[in-house]
Design a protein around this motif. Structure first.
Motif, PDB file in Angstrom:
ATOM      1  N   SER A 117       7.473  -8.301   1.499  1.00 36.81           N
ATOM      2  CA  SER A 117       7.017  -7.199   2.348  1.00 36.81           C
ATOM      3  C   SER A 117       7.611  -7.269   3.746  1.00 36.81           C
ATOM      4  N   HIS A 168       1.055   3.556  -7.755  1.00 30.36           N
ATOM      5  CA  HIS A 168       1.277   2.882  -6.475  1.00 30.36           C
ATOM      6  C   HIS A 168       0.347   3.383  -5.368  1.00 30.36           C
ATOM      7  N   ALA A 169       0.283   4.702  -5.188  1.00 29.08           N
ATOM      8  CA  ALA A 169      -0.500   5.264  -4.081  1.00 29.08           C
ATOM      9  C   ALA A 169      -1.023   6.646  -4.479  1.00 29.08           C
ATOM     10  N   ASP A 207      -3.244   3.325  -0.664  1.00 28.16           N
ATOM     11  CA  ASP A 207      -2.537   2.383  -1.523  1.00 28.16           C
ATOM     12  C   ASP A 207      -3.492   1.986  -2.652  1.00 28.16           C
ATOM     13  N   ASP A 218      -3.792  -0.570  -4.497  1.00 25.39           N
ATOM     14  CA  ASP A 218      -3.637  -2.010  -4.722  1.00 25.39           C
ATOM     15  C   ASP A 218      -2.328  -2.315  -5.442  1.00 25.39           C
ATOM     16  N   SER A 219      -1.258  -1.684  -4.968  1.00 24.26           N
ATOM     17  CA  SER A 219       0.069  -1.868  -5.555  1.00 24.26           C
ATOM     18  C   SER A 219       0.582  -3.276  -5.293  1.00 24.26           C
ATOM     19  N   GLY A 265       2.736  -2.957  -1.878  1.00 26.50           N
ATOM     20  CA  GLY A 265       2.118  -2.319  -0.733  1.00 26.50           C
ATOM     21  C   GLY A 265       2.705  -0.979  -0.332  1.00 26.50           C
ATOM     22  N   THR A 266       2.009  -0.352   0.619  1.00 31.12           N
ATOM     23  CA  THR A 266       2.398   0.939   1.177  1.00 31.12           C
ATOM     24  C   THR A 266       2.452   0.797   2.687  1.00 31.12           C
ATOM     25  N   ARG A 317       1.862  -1.571   7.575  1.00 37.66           N
ATOM     26  CA  ARG A 317       1.260  -1.715   6.238  1.00 37.66           C
ATOM     27  C   ARG A 317      -0.193  -1.242   6.280  1.00 37.66           C
ATOM     28  N   GLY A 319      -5.156  -1.789   1.098  1.00 33.80           N
ATOM     29  CA  GLY A 319      -5.401  -1.226  -0.224  1.00 33.80           C
ATOM     30  C   GLY A 319      -6.747  -0.530  -0.294  1.00 33.80           C
ATOM     31  N   LEU A 331       6.884   3.153  -0.157  1.00 28.82           N
ATOM     32  CA  LEU A 331       6.240   2.594  -1.341  1.00 28.82           C
ATOM     33  C   LEU A 331       7.179   1.518  -1.873  1.00 28.82           C
TER      34      LEU A 331
END
Length: 174
Positions: free
Chosen positions: A19, A114-115, A128, A130-131, A134-135, A141, A144, A158
């Protein structure tokens, strides 16, 4: 926890991309990457922030869309007040409302679900789901399962896939 071979950032086991620097963490040897500072992302978002399109870029009646930053493609979002974003694979039982598979979604680190984008009375929000990777909204960031307000021109990332919000009614301040 696993450690990124490029920047030594710690990620949860199973995370596909770091990330912090974007390096692929699973089944890959270290590849050279370049970190992009939040200042550069914010500067680029402001420089490329489109004015609300009069109609041709978004389907008739659509108030919200996504511009895929890497290709410039416009995805119109129409007919609902929430949209799941992700990637599909053959035989998948649940398919996201907006399938980003054609944008190299797997290699970009997108989760299958993902989102979610939510259109509510008081604005547009991204959540988000809980990918794995992350988003990120405008370089920050998001947590989630927590709704974060987004505006016209904002950049949503994404995994490593960057999308820009296009809205005909909701404009950001600044």
């Amino acid at each position: 926890m696993i450690e990124c071979p490029s920047c030594n950032h710690h990620e949860f086991v199973g995370t596909l991309f770091c990330s912090e620097c974007g390096t692929r963490l699973v089944h890959a040897s270290p590849i050279p990457t370049m970190s992009i500072s939040p200042d550069k992302i914010n500067k680029e978002a402001k420089a490329t922030k489109p004015s609300p399109p009069p109609g041709p870029d978004l389907s008739t009646g659509s108030l919200l869309g996504l511009r895929v930053v890497s290709s410039g493609d416009i995805i119109s979002l129409l007919g609902r007040d929430n949209f799941t974003l992700g990637r599909s694979i053959e035989g998948q039982a649940v398919i996201p409302d907006v399938d980003l598979a054609k944008y190299d979604a797997f290699d970009q680190g997108l989760s299958r679900m993902h989102a979610e984008l939510r259109i509510e009375k008081d604005g547009v929000f991204v959540v988000d789901l809980d990918s794995a990777n992350g988003t990120i909204v405008n370089g920050k960031r998001i947590k989630g399962q927590k709704a974060s307000r987004i505006h016209h021109g904002d950049i949503i990332q994404l995994g490593r896939l960057r999308l820009q919000i296009i809205s005909q009614q909701i404009k950001g301040s600044g």
